[in-house]
Design an enzyme around this catalytic site. Sequence first.
Site, PDB file in Angstrom:
ATOM      1  NE  ARG A  21      -3.655   2.072   2.765  1.00 54.55           N
ATOM      2  CZ  ARG A  21      -4.877   2.243   2.271  1.00 54.55           C
ATOM      3  NH1 ARG A  21      -5.393   1.313   1.492  1.00 54.55           N
ATOM      4  NH2 ARG A  21      -5.584   3.316   2.550  1.00 54.55           N
ATOM      5  NE  ARG A  52      -1.650   5.781   8.625  1.00 62.66           N
ATOM      6  CZ  ARG A  52      -2.955   5.467   8.540  1.00 62.66           C
ATOM      7  NH1 ARG A  52      -3.414   4.924   7.434  1.00 62.66           N
ATOM      8  NH2 ARG A  52      -3.767   5.714   9.545  1.00 62.66           N
ATOM      9  CD  GLU A  71      -9.282  -0.535  10.019  1.00 67.76           C
ATOM     10  OE1 GLU A  71      -9.276  -1.361   9.086  1.00 67.76           O
ATOM     11  OE2 GLU A  71      -9.281   0.698   9.840  1.00 67.76           O
ATOM     12  CB  SER A  77     -11.995  -4.125   8.009  1.00 65.71           C
ATOM     13  OG  SER A  77     -13.115  -3.423   7.516  1.00 65.71           O
ATOM     14  NE  ARG A 130      -2.597  -1.015  11.255  1.00 63.88           N
ATOM     15  CZ  ARG A 130      -3.399  -0.187  10.592  1.00 63.88           C
ATOM     16  NH1 ARG A 130      -4.709  -0.197  10.851  1.00 63.88           N
ATOM     17  NH2 ARG A 130      -2.918   0.632   9.686  1.00 63.88           N
TER      18      ARG A 130
END
Length: 423
Positions: free
Chosen positions: A261, A276, A350, A353, A391
């Site tokens: 990403r 991130r 978070e 999801s 993460r």
Amino acid sequence: MLDIQFIREHAEKIKQTAQQKKLNVPVDELIDVDQKRRELIQKIEGFRTERNQQTKAIGELAREKKKDEMDAKKEEVRLLNQSIKDLEAEYQEVEASYLHIMNLIPNVVSDDTPVGDSDEDNVELEKIGEIPQFSFTPKDHMELGQAHEMFDVERGVKIAGTRNYVLKNQGLFLHRAVQQLAVDLLHERGFSIMDVPLMANEEVLYSTGFFPDGKEQTYHLEKDNKYLVGTAEVPLVGFFGNEIVDVEEPIKLGAVSNCFRREAGSAGRDVRGLYRVHQFAKVEQVIICKNDPELADRLLSEITEIAKEILNLLELPYRVVAVCTGDMSQKNHKQFDIETWMPSRESYSETHSSSNVTDFQARRSNIRYRDEDGKLQYCYTLNNTAVATPRILIPLLENHQQEDGSIKVPKALQKYMYGKTIL
């Protein structure tokens, strides 16, 4: 992608959804373009029918040896062919505009999706586990990781630039352990586990709903005109693209893969540590099923429960939130996020999801099944992050740190970690 008839009949609902999802979508223009497109199709078909009739008449005149009338008919056919050619060229332009806008149209949201502008408006549904109360000054994951030589961010940046890292020793073991725990659990739950390509064609990213909205976040391999995927959801859904599938029982797929990403637009956000980053790994769940809303709701709960079970096995406190319209992507109809407690951030953040995408991806991907009457129907698709690492290492290290500087390894991970603690 939505059905164009549904869009025509629910234009105001689509406009409202786009506004709530913060998307700029020219719905009225789409309806106008679609009307012009249908008119052109009708004209082209009319001229083709007339041409066929004239061609047949030419044959009859040839048999009757009526040369003058035959030559006149040939001229009419020539003019008709030119008209068809001109209309087809115009149609191609209109069709391109139509497809462009159709790719911008968002999926409608469920009636119970909260309306809001950002993640601050997400609605908490449940909270599980106790936030740890330390009798000492706790360290953040960067301090813990460096102290135990589990990762090296500085050298990761030296190798590949910002938001990169190197995992090593027990950091790598922990990274792989949470993935294997998730894979084993999915296997036990009847999921077919795959190793999938990390690259995808542009068409697949469009058909799964990640383009055009997420194009700026995706790494492009220009020479090969392929893209590095940000989730195994792309190849898992793309696996059945342009196929008629058997969904008498829902198709349950899992994959463990690296993901990439660009994090475009996130400059200055979460720059410290592993929250991130540009390269990470996920164990992803995807389900393909009948277009039954009640069934899809049950399956959404099922894949969310699997993610919760993983966090329970990791002995981490977390909460589940209903994602609001303003924090939801173009393709999602209904979404739950799971946020895990991270002491250094003093908040739930978070980590997972879950989404019900209804038939949005299946329409784009042309994934269909035959119903009880033998009629072709578009499937529903759902997805969930079973676990994402590095993460998840943040709450694992920070919540399980001990006063002596060691880190407790949750019981469920010990068989993968060669020990009960990281000393």
